[in-house]
Enzyme design. Structure first.
Site, PDB file in Angstrom:
ATOM      1  N   LYS A 231     -11.170  -4.655  11.392  1.00 52.29           N
ATOM      2  CA  LYS A 231     -10.048  -4.220  12.230  1.00 52.29           C
ATOM      3  C   LYS A 231     -10.019  -4.997  13.545  1.00 52.29           C
ATOM      4  O   LYS A 231      -8.949  -5.346  14.044  1.00 52.29           O
ATOM      5  CB  LYS A 231     -10.104  -2.707  12.485  1.00 52.29           C
ATOM      6  CG  LYS A 231      -9.796  -1.863  11.258  1.00 52.29           C
ATOM      7  CD  LYS A 231      -8.402  -2.129  10.733  1.00 52.29           C
ATOM      8  CE  LYS A 231      -8.023  -1.307   9.524  1.00 52.29           C
ATOM      9  NZ  LYS A 231      -6.797  -1.809   8.874  1.00 52.29           N
TER      10      LYS A 231
ATOM     11  N   TYR B 113     -15.728  -2.012   8.171  1.00 53.65           N
ATOM     12  CA  TYR B 113     -14.318  -1.628   8.354  1.00 53.65           C
ATOM     13  C   TYR B 113     -13.887  -1.932   9.788  1.00 53.65           C
ATOM     14  O   TYR B 113     -12.849  -2.565  10.029  1.00 53.65           O
ATOM     15  CB  TYR B 113     -14.186  -0.139   8.046  1.00 53.65           C
ATOM     16  CG  TYR B 113     -12.825   0.480   8.286  1.00 53.65           C
ATOM     17  CD1 TYR B 113     -11.735   0.144   7.497  1.00 53.65           C
ATOM     18  CD2 TYR B 113     -12.657   1.443   9.287  1.00 53.65           C
ATOM     19  CE1 TYR B 113     -10.497   0.746   7.704  1.00 53.65           C
ATOM     20  CE2 TYR B 113     -11.426   2.051   9.497  1.00 53.65           C
ATOM     21  CZ  TYR B 113     -10.356   1.693   8.709  1.00 53.65           C
ATOM     22  OH  TYR B 113      -9.128   2.300   8.914  1.00 53.65           O
TER      23      TYR B 113
ATOM     24  N   GLY C 284      -0.430   4.803  -1.019  1.00 46.65           N
ATOM     25  CA  GLY C 284      -1.565   5.379  -0.290  1.00 46.65           C
ATOM     26  C   GLY C 284      -1.166   6.524   0.632  1.00 46.65           C
ATOM     27  O   GLY C 284      -0.014   6.966   0.642  1.00 46.65           O
ATOM     28  N   GLN C 285      -2.145   6.970   1.429  1.00 50.33           N
ATOM     29  CA  GLN C 285      -1.921   8.161   2.261  1.00 50.33           C
ATOM     30  C   GLN C 285      -0.747   7.968   3.222  1.00 50.33           C
ATOM     31  O   GLN C 285       0.115   8.828   3.340  1.00 50.33           O
ATOM     32  CB  GLN C 285      -3.191   8.513   3.064  1.00 50.33           C
ATOM     33  CG  GLN C 285      -3.080   9.868   3.765  1.00 50.33           C
ATOM     34  CD  GLN C 285      -4.029  10.040   4.939  1.00 50.33           C
ATOM     35  OE1 GLN C 285      -4.630   9.072   5.416  1.00 50.33           O
ATOM     36  NE2 GLN C 285      -4.170  11.259   5.411  1.00 50.33           N
TER      37      GLN C 285
ATOM     38  N   GLY D 191       0.839  -1.205   0.000  1.00 50.26           N
ATOM     39  CA  GLY D 191       0.000   0.000   0.000  1.00 50.26           C
ATOM     40  C   GLY D 191       0.869   1.250   0.000  1.00 50.26           C
ATOM     41  O   GLY D 191       0.498   2.284   0.560  1.00 50.26           O
TER      42      GLY D 191
ATOM     43  N   ARG E  83      -2.596  -0.752  -9.681  1.00 49.75           N
ATOM     44  CA  ARG E  83      -3.709   0.053 -10.213  1.00 49.75           C
ATOM     45  C   ARG E  83      -3.267   1.503 -10.358  1.00 49.75           C
ATOM     46  O   ARG E  83      -3.682   2.206 -11.261  1.00 49.75           O
ATOM     47  CB  ARG E  83      -4.929  -0.032  -9.280  1.00 49.75           C
ATOM     48  CG  ARG E  83      -5.723  -1.317  -9.414  1.00 49.75           C
ATOM     49  CD  ARG E  83      -7.035  -1.226  -8.650  1.00 49.75           C
ATOM     50  NE  ARG E  83      -6.841  -0.923  -7.241  1.00 49.75           N
ATOM     51  CZ  ARG E  83      -6.570  -1.832  -6.311  1.00 49.75           C
ATOM     52  NH1 ARG E  83      -6.474  -3.093  -6.628  1.00 49.75           N
ATOM     53  NH2 ARG E  83      -6.389  -1.491  -5.051  1.00 49.75           N
TER      54      ARG E  83
HETATM   55  C1  AKB Z   1     -11.383   6.368   8.267  1.00 54.63           C
HETATM   56  O1  AKB Z   1     -11.946   7.454   8.486  1.00 54.63           O
HETATM   57  O2  AKB Z   1     -11.946   5.383   7.806  1.00 54.63           O
HETATM   58  C2  AKB Z   1      -9.926   6.247   8.645  1.00 54.63           C
HETATM   59  C3  AKB Z   1      -9.768   5.705  10.024  1.00 54.63           C
HETATM   60  C4  AKB Z   1     -10.020   6.574  11.185  1.00 54.63           C
HETATM   61  O3  AKB Z   1      -9.440   4.570  10.177  1.00 54.63           O
HETATM   62  N1  AKB Z   1      -9.280   7.507   8.529  1.00 54.63           N
END
Ligand code: AKB
Length: 313
Positions: free
Chosen positions: A144, A140, A11-12, A8, A35
């Site tokens: 995690k 998400y 990425g940021q 990655g 990509r």
């Molecule tokens: C998001 O906003 O999804 C991310 C994070 C806080 O994990 N920046």
């Protein structure tokens, strides 16, 4: 830990972590998905096209470069993930367990960042303790939490050196984030410089933990280098810098751009996610176990952000 693969890398976080670590003497292979082209500033060292899901190809890369540590930054961020839960699970969980299996086989150390998204509305929000209830309501966040548990599992069962940090929203001027709930805190600086105004997608009461990228880069290297003997937690450490509401970041910007105007155009999908996240993180464990200290305050970050964004618009 000297030969690092960053997955990655475009990425940021990756686009700044790779040069940060190279400057500090690590050999860093920049792994990009293919990509997006390799950012030119990462071309001064080795790079590879990496598909996290293809563990055989990943193994060949690890062998070719004699990698000892993998920093896995591949993720679909919170807001985007809500629209594609299966893809979020594939990258966020299947990709991570594949990597942990490889780590077990090849004796690699692994760092896959976690997030404030790993908490949910039943978690105490101010402050959010290191060890507390984790029932996230986003896909998400679910991935995690699973990653945190998988890291602990592979460490306990197979001795894999898996470590992680729960990052707050990260603010930077090099590479924009994409698809996160905290992205507004980056966009606000660009709009402040370009147009002198910004419409916040999160409401005035929304306080979230945030961090300037240089602190996040240092935290990543510090936790990776921390003496395992001194650690009680591994997956994953709360790390905090500061928390603010949209009004408070606007106030910070007005110190330099007095005419800056903040309005609200709340996006209910983002607001719903933010409302289940911590407001303030308690990072005592990171402070005690490996000496974590943030350097940047909100105002110190704002000064750098406005100056750097102004050079780029
Ligand atoms: C998001 O906003 O999804 C991310 C994070 C806080 O994990 N920046």
């Amino acid at each position: 830990m000297e030969r690092i693969l960053v997955i990655g890398a475009a990425g940021q976080i990756g686009s700044e972590l790779v040069p940060y670590m190279r400057e500090r003497g690590y050999t860093v292979v920049a792994g990009t998905s293919g990509r997006t082209p390799l950012p030119p500033h990462l071309a001064d060292g080795p790079s590879e096209t990496v598909n996290l899901m293809d563990t055989e190809a990943l193994k060949r890369i690890v062998e070719r470069h004699r990698i000892d540590t993998v920093i896995n930054l591949a993720a679909i961020l919170s807001a985007t993930a809500e629209a594609k839960p299966f893809a979020a699970w594939s990258v966020g969980v299947n990709g991570v367990i594949g990597l942990l299996e490889l780590a077990r086989e090849m004796k690699l150390s692994v760092l896959t960042p976690s997030s404030i998204g790993a908490f949910g509305p039943e978690t105490p929000r101010n402050p959010t303790p290191q060890d507390t209830i984790q029932r996230p309501k986003t896909i998400y966040g679910i991935t995690k939490v699973v990653d945190e548990l998988l890291g602990d599992y592979y460490r306990a069962k197979y001795g894999v050196d898996a470590r992680s940090l729960r990052f707050p929203g990260l603010i930077s001027y090099v590479t924009p984030p994409g698809g996160g709930t905290t992205d507004y805190a980056v966009e606000i600086y660009w709009e402040a410089v370009r147009r002198g105004r910004y419409a916040s997608p999160l409401g005035p009461e929304t306080r979230l933990p945030m961090m300037f990228m240089p602190d996040a880069l240092r935290a990543t290297v510090e936790v990776m280098e921390a003496d395992a003997e001194k650690l009680k937690h591994f997956n994953a450490f709360n790390v905090a810098a500061f928390s603010f509401t949209p009004d408070e970041i606007a106030e910070s910007i007005r110190r330099k751009l007095p005419g800056f105007e903040l309005t609200y155009a709340v996006k209910p999908n983002l607001q719903a996610i933010a409302d289940g996240w911590p407001q303030v993180l308690d990072d005592l464990a990171a402070r005690e176990e490996w000496g974590w200290r943030p350097e940047y305050s909100l105002d110190a970050m704002t000064d750098v952000m406005l100056a750097e964004v102004a050079k780029r618009v």
